[in-house]
Design a protein around this motif. Structure first.
Motif, PDB file in Angstrom:
ATOM      1  N   CYS A 196      -0.639   8.944   0.159  1.00 49.75           N
ATOM      2  CA  CYS A 196      -0.255  10.224  -0.435  1.00 49.75           C
ATOM      3  C   CYS A 196       0.137  11.202   0.662  1.00 49.75           C
ATOM      4  O   CYS A 196       0.079  10.887   1.850  1.00 49.75           O
ATOM      5  CB  CYS A 196      -1.403  10.777  -1.282  1.00 49.75           C
ATOM      6  N   CYS A 208      -5.015   6.522   1.136  1.00 50.58           N
ATOM      7  CA  CYS A 208      -4.516   5.298   0.493  1.00 50.58           C
ATOM      8  C   CYS A 208      -4.584   5.457  -1.028  1.00 50.58           C
ATOM      9  O   CYS A 208      -5.624   5.807  -1.575  1.00 50.58           O
ATOM     10  CB  CYS A 208      -5.335   4.103   0.946  1.00 50.58           C
ATOM     11  N   MET A 209      -3.471   5.178  -1.697  1.00 53.15           N
ATOM     12  CA  MET A 209      -3.406   5.313  -3.142  1.00 53.15           C
ATOM     13  C   MET A 209      -3.648   3.957  -3.802  1.00 53.15           C
ATOM     14  O   MET A 209      -3.310   2.906  -3.251  1.00 53.15           O
ATOM     15  CB  MET A 209      -2.041   5.870  -3.555  1.00 53.15           C
ATOM     16  N   LYS A 210      -4.239   3.988  -4.996  1.00 48.84           N
ATOM     17  CA  LYS A 210      -4.543   2.766  -5.727  1.00 48.84           C
ATOM     18  C   LYS A 210      -3.495   2.507  -6.804  1.00 48.84           C
ATOM     19  O   LYS A 210      -2.927   3.431  -7.389  1.00 48.84           O
ATOM     20  CB  LYS A 210      -5.931   2.866  -6.362  1.00 48.84           C
ATOM     21  N   LEU A 211      -3.261   1.222  -7.042  1.00 48.38           N
ATOM     22  CA  LEU A 211      -2.293   0.800  -8.049  1.00 48.38           C
ATOM     23  C   LEU A 211      -2.943   0.825  -9.429  1.00 48.38           C
ATOM     24  O   LEU A 211      -4.009   0.256  -9.635  1.00 48.38           O
ATOM     25  CB  LEU A 211      -1.808  -0.615  -7.726  1.00 48.38           C
ATOM     26  N   GLU A 236       0.855  -1.193   0.000  1.00 50.44           N
ATOM     27  CA  GLU A 236       0.000   0.000   0.000  1.00 50.44           C
ATOM     28  C   GLU A 236       0.885   1.235   0.000  1.00 50.44           C
ATOM     29  O   GLU A 236       2.074   1.175   0.304  1.00 50.44           O
ATOM     30  CB  GLU A 236      -0.918   0.020   1.222  1.00 50.44           C
ATOM     31  N   ARG A 237       0.298   2.348  -0.371  1.00 43.91           N
ATOM     32  CA  ARG A 237       1.049   3.605  -0.422  1.00 43.91           C
ATOM     33  C   ARG A 237       0.104   4.734  -0.053  1.00 43.91           C
ATOM     34  O   ARG A 237      -1.061   4.749  -0.481  1.00 43.91           O
ATOM     35  CB  ARG A 237       1.604   3.832  -1.839  1.00 43.91           C
ATOM     36  N   LYS A 260      -0.068  11.499  -7.617  1.00 44.25           N
ATOM     37  CA  LYS A 260       0.444  10.358  -8.366  1.00 44.25           C
ATOM     38  C   LYS A 260       1.902  10.114  -7.972  1.00 44.25           C
ATOM     39  O   LYS A 260       2.641  11.048  -7.674  1.00 44.25           O
ATOM     40  CB  LYS A 260       0.373  10.609  -9.872  1.00 44.25           C
ATOM     41  N   MET A 273       5.553   3.682  -9.309  1.00 50.15           N
ATOM     42  CA  MET A 273       5.639   2.480  -8.477  1.00 50.15           C
ATOM     43  C   MET A 273       7.056   2.235  -7.975  1.00 50.15           C
ATOM     44  O   MET A 273       7.259   1.604  -6.938  1.00 50.15           O
ATOM     45  CB  MET A 273       5.154   1.263  -9.283  1.00 50.15           C
ATOM     46  N   ARG A 330       0.995   4.721  -8.579  1.00 49.99           N
ATOM     47  CA  ARG A 330       0.026   4.793  -7.492  1.00 49.99           C
ATOM     48  C   ARG A 330      -0.697   6.124  -7.635  1.00 49.99           C
ATOM     49  O   ARG A 330      -0.076   7.163  -7.848  1.00 49.99           O
ATOM     50  CB  ARG A 330       0.728   4.731  -6.130  1.00 49.99           C
ATOM     51  N   LYS A 331      -2.018   6.071  -7.495  1.00 51.07           N
ATOM     52  CA  LYS A 331      -2.803   7.289  -7.697  1.00 51.07           C
ATOM     53  C   LYS A 331      -3.833   7.448  -6.587  1.00 51.07           C
ATOM     54  O   LYS A 331      -4.468   6.484  -6.165  1.00 51.07           O
ATOM     55  CB  LYS A 331      -3.511   7.235  -9.054  1.00 51.07           C
ATOM     56  N   CYS A 332      -3.964   8.689  -6.120  1.00 52.69           N
ATOM     57  CA  CYS A 332      -4.984   9.010  -5.118  1.00 52.69           C
ATOM     58  C   CYS A 332      -6.203   9.598  -5.838  1.00 52.69           C
ATOM     59  O   CYS A 332      -6.080  10.537  -6.618  1.00 52.69           O
ATOM     60  CB  CYS A 332      -4.449  10.018  -4.103  1.00 52.69           C
TER      61      CYS A 332
END
Length: 284
Positions: free
Chosen positions: A21, A26-29, A18-19, A47, A50, A37-39
């Motif tokens: 911002c 929580c940012m999505k792959l 997970e990542r 952004k 990866m 990874r984008k919020c």
């Protein structure tokens, strides 16, 4: 596939699962031309690539190619020709990634809390060997490079260390650094091994005079195991067509790491080492 490789690296904690911002969302792959990874939170839309914040930062190799390379490296199948023909990796990338893998091993061995071998009553054979002569293939005069090493008979663990000199002071310092007190040390009769100093430091010491015997007829002392270790190390070096002097330390570390694996699988071991030395960052 690339996606499967990423999930594989996430399971082994080399890439973050997970990542977050800068606003702690929580940012999505996202998969596309670039893997990012984008919020998706309103007024954020952050952004991040990866590869940022983990072992892959600065690299451009595909993740699936990296996983395959790491696996092949543990099997010692990462020659330039093999990687070019079987993995589709360029010459320069192959050289770089072989160096990266050795770097991981060097840092991992340095991070271990106890890198000594031997112990109470265990026999450690010690010896020195010349790895680099004064004159190279071009006829240039270079300083000799001696390696001091030891091998524990019972555990088969070893150490190898570059030394500038092989005098009594240097050898004694490295014996104390790499061999547990209480060990039984077998050596040849090189003048650098002082029995009195070793006994006073908490070791037992037996010697064999190679001028007369390979095995001492009275005590059974010999150093044939550590001498075979030199043969393995030098054969491997010759198979790789030599090792540049500035890479010799990492080459020795790789040899120690592989030997100390014993019968264990090197693939999960190196993945664990990468995760330990380069834990991924989950925050921007």
């Amino acid at each position: 596939t690339e996606e499967e490789a990423i999930h594989f690296l996430q399971r082994h904690n080399i890439l973050p699962s997970e990542r977050k911002c800068k606003n702690n969302h929580c940012m999505k792959l996202c998969f596309g031309d670039r893997i990012i990874r984008k919020c998706y939170k309103q007024n954020c839309r952050s952004k991040v690539n990866m590869r940022v914040g983990n072992w892959f930062e600065g690299s451009r190799i595909r993740f699936v190619a990296a996983v395959r390379f790491i696996y092949c490296w543990t099997r010692e199948f990462t020659s330039i020709s093999f990687c070019k023909n079987e993995l589709g990796i360029s010459d320069k990338t192959t050289i770089d990634w072989n160096n990266y893998m050795r770097e991981v091993v060097v840092l991992y061995l340095d991070s271990l809390p106890n890198n000594k071998i031997g112990g109470d009553g265990k026999i450690v054979e010690v010896d020195e060997s010349l790895f680099t002569k004064r004159k190279n293939n071009c006829g240039r005069m270079l300083p000799e490079q001696w390696i001091f090493g030891g091998l524990c008979r019972e555990t088969k663990e070893c150490f190898l260390v570059m030394v500038k000199k092989r005098n009594a002071k240097t050898l004694m310092e490295n014996i104390k650094k790499y061999i547990h007190f209480g060990s039984v040390i077998f050596s040849d009769c090189w003048k650098g091994y002082s029995t009195n100093e070793l006994v006073n430091a908490g070791y037992q010491h037996y010697q064999v005079n190679h001028k007369y015997n390979f095995v001492d007829p009275k005590t059974g002392t010999h150093t044939q195991n550590v001498e075979r270790m030199w043969g393995s190390a030098k054969w491997r070096n010759k198979r790789q067509r030599g090792t540049a002097r500035h890479h010799l330390n990492s080459y020795l570390a790789e040899f120690i790491w592989r030997r100390n694996l014993k019968e264990n699988d090197g693939f999960p071991a190196i993945l664990s080492a990468i995760s330990t030395i380069f834990p991924p960052n989950i925050e921007m």
